[in-house]
Design an enzyme around this catalytic site. Structure first.
Site, mmCIF file in Angstrom:
data_model
loop_
_atom_site.group_PDB
_atom_site.id
_atom_site.type_symbol
_atom_site.label_atom_id
_atom_site.label_comp_id
_atom_site.label_asym_id
_atom_site.label_seq_id
_atom_site.Cartn_x
_atom_site.Cartn_y
_atom_site.Cartn_z
ATOM 1 N N ASP A 79 -11.758 -2.208 -13.371
ATOM 2 C CA ASP A 79 -11.759 -0.914 -14.045
ATOM 3 C C ASP A 79 -13.069 -0.793 -14.811
ATOM 4 O O ASP A 79 -13.810 -1.773 -14.944
ATOM 5 C CB ASP A 79 -10.550 -0.818 -14.990
ATOM 6 N N HIS A 80 -13.336 0.377 -15.315
ATOM 7 C CA HIS A 80 -14.476 0.586 -16.203
ATOM 8 C C HIS A 80 -13.958 0.734 -17.632
ATOM 9 O O HIS A 80 -13.119 1.601 -17.911
ATOM 10 C CB HIS A 80 -15.251 1.848 -15.816
ATOM 11 N N TYR B 194 -10.330 5.154 -16.732
ATOM 12 C CA TYR B 194 -9.371 5.609 -15.720
ATOM 13 C C TYR B 194 -9.873 5.364 -14.291
ATOM 14 O O TYR B 194 -9.725 6.202 -13.412
ATOM 15 C CB TYR B 194 -9.036 7.093 -15.876
ATOM 16 N N HIS B 195 -10.444 4.189 -14.067
ATOM 17 C CA HIS B 195 -10.979 3.873 -12.741
ATOM 18 C C HIS B 195 -10.389 2.586 -12.156
ATOM 19 O O HIS B 195 -11.135 1.724 -11.702
ATOM 20 C CB HIS B 195 -12.502 3.759 -12.805
ATOM 21 N N PRO B 196 -9.069 2.403 -12.154
ATOM 22 C CA PRO B 196 -8.495 1.187 -11.560
ATOM 23 C C PRO B 196 -8.738 1.147 -10.053
ATOM 24 O O PRO B 196 -8.678 2.174 -9.375
ATOM 25 C CB PRO B 196 -7.006 1.300 -11.884
#
Length: 849
Positions: free
Chosen positions: A591-592, A765-767
């Site tokens: 994630d980020h 919100y980048h899983p």
């Protein structure tokens, strides 16, 4: 004596002379042997109740308490009345007649005979207590006749091998109406047969039904049952934990597989009924599924990838396609305006505050972030997260995709991917070598009317970073305008671009909502459909060509594991039968992480005043009238990418500039005229994982991102703040800059900056990457076919297949992955790779900028 049961309605008694009464049947060469007690029937629970009733009865009859001496004797037999625990011993492994005799002895020994008026008082108490038992409560199989019929339909002969009496078995079969389905019984009354685990008895069963031992299966709940199958040379020995044996003891005794109970056997063997359906129904029971359907493709999830595939696979009119989405449609009565909280770009925060369209996930407490539980919103609606996100359209850097190919994703280099980026989009500035011109998803370059956008871009240049006119084009590195997935003042989600118009005009595409897919159904090594719940009914959808999972980096690995595909030991922890051991499923979670650097603004030019209720009504009405004005943008209209340090080949820090303040994912109250940078490192080295919390599909999985678990990740986040502060300190912001709100002037050391990150850092919100494409032992998906390794007709297409997270937002890359995968699945020629399209390289890597 033995009893053999034929298919006629009357049972046939067979002595030695007629043991071959089955000879006239066809030889199916397959056999399944069931233990009874603890496997098909748990007499333990009724007998526990019986023991307690006997104690109470004897106490009443004898006017004295029957106490600890009885408990001690029962415990020696393997039963503890105080907690209902059953362990190996006489109680669990001997016949009911033997158990009753031993229990009777225990009670009698505990009483003074002289205290009894008559010797038969105890017998009366025993009989009365036993008559109150309920066989129904003891049956472990959901439907015994259905269980046996499933195996009969699959060509198996069915036998029972038990320590109980023949009469006890007969009573059980008559109660469950399954007498006619059993081919052979071995009981404690059987002539010339010794009790389990005798090898000769195991072999004798096979001989009597004319099946080779290697084609036989033993199913039981005790180590003795396992040894029986092993000693008999059976091909498979299955332990069930519904009785008294635990997994360790069963495996030590030779179990080749462990299941929670016999109700899982059909999943283990992938069996079908004669019609080929998966409801395993018989004429004596209602169908397991309230409805069934059949199509060529079943797509699980109508998010970004799922919408693309629903559109592209149904372009071929010969393909029938079913899309199953857990959430609702993204319209009300077909109107986007009525569901303005999704389609009005500036309203994006509304749906982050509740779970109506949002899975509303949370992580485990993060040990490196003050044990905070992190909020992870994910879309549960048509369009998935593209219906909830901030609409930033970023592709990542060209070298991200070249890295994918080096990581094992053959033919997923930038040159191979760029044509599909273009295919998925249409840009307001028109088509060029990098931008799409006619694709389904609209991409808009907003005018940046607020002077703070220009101040940010100028400040970035003053700090020494280049200007770039297209963060998705030739040059990602630098600062400049940022693209948005909006079109004519409305959100341009994957559902809007790919699904809305398509589903209304194509008869071969069906898109259902409110469908929670509970598992994939297999026939042998092939996925044949999915089971799902809708309106509290269990349904089945068959897939002739492929089941395609598009649930995203959380839902897809969860569904695979619920279906028996994943790390074997973890599946066994939840009593899920292992269909395929793929240890990479749920691993490699990336994630980020980002923080907000916030600056108070001296001039009233931010969005603050427009976020007051009376002004929100004003600008909202303008949007409802003609989809224009401030509500037509998400206001992330400028941004940039820079390198954190010398030697970095391409940018690893991303900026989103916003002329406003965000508090707690938009759930908190805005307090100041302020502007902010969303900043985070793009290629963090921390790796997390996803695990099942339970075998219940409705429960959220365990999400462990493992943020800040490496020193370099901590350093990079510290650097993000330092470089953001440097940009905000440039002359371009002099006329706007007031005090720093976050981290604040007191965060003036590395230690204090690190403490700020731990306290306020959050997911971008980048899983991704939990079912990665590749070729190593931890890879899950074949990059050339999108199929899950080891399983036919099962594919994954979503952000979970990314080998590593890209340097930027993920919606654009996910659309690209799905477009490319659609061609792979359809078997059509891929778009021509863009080998000759140039990509910017910095003049030197010896400096940070």
């Amino acid at each position: 004596m033995f009893r053999c049961f034929g298919k006629a309605s009357n049972a046939l008694s067979c002595s030695k002379s007629n043991l071959k009464c089955l000879a006239g049947r066809s030889n199916t060469n397959k056999l399944i042997v069931f233990d009874k007690d603890g496997t098909l029937l748990s007499f333990h629970k009724p007998w526990l109740h019986w023991c307690n009733r006997v104690k109470d009865g004897l106490s009443e009859e004898t006017r004295r308490r029957v106490g600890s001496s009885v408990d001690d004797k029962l415990q020696q037999m393997g039963v503890t009345l105080s907690n209902g625990n059953i362990s190996l011993g006489v109680f669990a492994e001997c016949s009911q007649a033997t158990v009753r005799k031993e229990i009777s002895t225990a009670f009698r020994d505990a009483l003074e005979v002289t205290a009894l008026k008559h010797a038969d008082i105890a017998e009366e108490v025993f009989a009365e207590a036993q008559n109150k038992g309920n066989v129904k409560d003891a049956v472990l199989a959901d439907d015994v006749i259905h269980l046996f019929q499933t195996f009969k339909d699959a060509g198996y002969k069915v036998a029972i091998a038990t320590a109980d009496t023949h009469a006890g078995v007969t009573d059980f079969l008559e109660y469950t109406n399954s007498t006619h389905l059993v081919d052979f019984i071995m009981s404690c009354c059987s002539e010339d047969m010794q009790a389990k685990p005798n090898a000769l008895s195991a072999a004798r069963i096979c001989k009597e039904v004319d099946v080779q031992p290697q084609n036989s299966v033993m199913v039981g709940d005790t180590p003795t049952d396992m040894e029986f199958g092993v000693n008999g040379g059976y091909g498979e020995v299955i332990g069930v934990t519904s009785g008294i044996g635990d997994e360790v003891l069963l495996r030590q005794a030779g179990a080749t597989a462990i299941l929670p109970d016999v109700n899982s056997l059909h999943r283990h063997f992938g069996l079908l009924n004669p019609s080929g359906s998966r409801h395993f129904s018989t004429s004596t029971r209602q169908p397991k599924y309230s409805s069934e359907s059949k199509q060529d493709y079943v797509i699980v999830g109508a998010g970004s990838a799922g919408c693309v595939l629903a559109n592209r696979l149904s372009e071929d009119g010969s393909n029938s396609v079913l899309s199953l989405e857990a959430g609702p449609k993204d319209t009300i009565l077909g109107s986007k305006l009525l569901l303005w909280t999704i389609h009005m770009p500036s309203a994006l925060m509304y749906n982050l505050c509740h779970d109506k369209f949002n899975w509303y996930y949370h992580t485990t407490p993060q040990k490196n972030m003050n044990n905070r539980v992190m909020y992870w919103p994910r879309g549960r609606v048509w369009g998935g997260s593209s219906a909830l996100n901030a609409m930033v359209y970023i592709r990542g850097h060209a070298l991200d995709y070249d890295r994918w190919e080096k990581e094992g994703a053959t033919d997923w280099s930038y040159a191979h991917c760029l044509p599909y980026f273009k295919k998925s989009t249409r840009h307001t500035l028109g088509e060029d070598d990098y931008r799409g011109g006619t694709g389904p998803v609209g991409v808009t370059r907003h005018p940046m009317d607020n002077p703070l956008y220009h101040a940010f871009i100028k400040a970035g240049q003053e700090a020494g970073y280049p200007y770039t006119d297209d963060l998705n084009g030739y040059q990602q590195e630098g600062v400049g305008p940022m693209d948005s997935t909006t079109w004519k003042g409305m959100r341009s989600s994957a559902a809007v671009g790919y699904l809305h118009d398509t589903v209304s005009v194509r008869d071969n595409l069906t898109a259902e909502t409110g469908c929670l897919v509970t598992r994939v159904i297999f026939e042998g090594g092939k996925a044949v459909g999915v089971e799902y719940r809708k309106n509290n009914e269990l349904k089945f959808a068959a897939a002739e060509k492929s089941v395609i999972l598009c649930g995203g980096a959380i839902n897809t690995p969860q569904l695979l594991m619920l279906s028996g595909i994943g790390p074997a030991e973890h599946l066994r922890e939840h009593d899920i039968p292992v269909h395929s051991n793929l240890p990479g499923i749920g691993e490699n979670l990336q994630d980020h992480l980002e923080v907000y650097v916030q600056q108070e603004c001296k001039k009233p030019i931010t969005l603050y005043k427009w976020q007051q209720p009376h002004n929100m009504v004003r600008i909202g009405l303008q949007w409802f009238l003609n989809q224009s004005g401030l509500c037509g943008s998400a206001h992330l209209e400028a941004g940039g990418f820079i390198r954190s340090r010398p030697g970095i080949e391409h940018p690893d820090i991303q900026f989103h500039f916003l002329p406003s303040q965000v508090v707690d994912h938009g759930r908190g109250k805005i307090e100041y005229e302020a502007y902010q940078l969303h900043v985070g490192s793009m290629r963090q080295t921390s790796r997390g994982y996803l695990r099942l919390q339970s075998a219940d599909p409705s429960q959220h999985p365990i999400i462990e991102p493992n943020y800040l678990s490496t020193d370099i990740d901590i350093w990079e986040m510290r650097q993000c703040i330092k470089l953001s502060r440097e940009i905000f300190a440039q002359p371009a912001f002099d006329e706007f800059r007031a005090r720093e709100l976050r981290p604040g002037d007191d965060a003036d050391t590395d230690e204090k900056i690190d403490a700020f990150v731990r306290k306020y850092g959050d997911s971008a919100y980048h899983p991704s990457c939990t079912c990665k494409m590749g070729t190593d032992e931890m890879s899950v998906v074949n990059p050339l076919t999108m199929e899950v390794y080891g399983v036919d007709n099962l594919r994954v297409v979503d952000a979970s297949v990314m080998p590593s997270v890209v340097s930027g937002n993920l919606n654009g890359p996910t659309l690209m992955v799905a477009e490319k995968a659609a061609d792979i699945i359809r078997g059509i020629s891929p778009l021509t790779p863009a080998f000759n399209v140039p990509v910017y390289k910095p003049a030197t890597l010896t400096t940070q900028r």
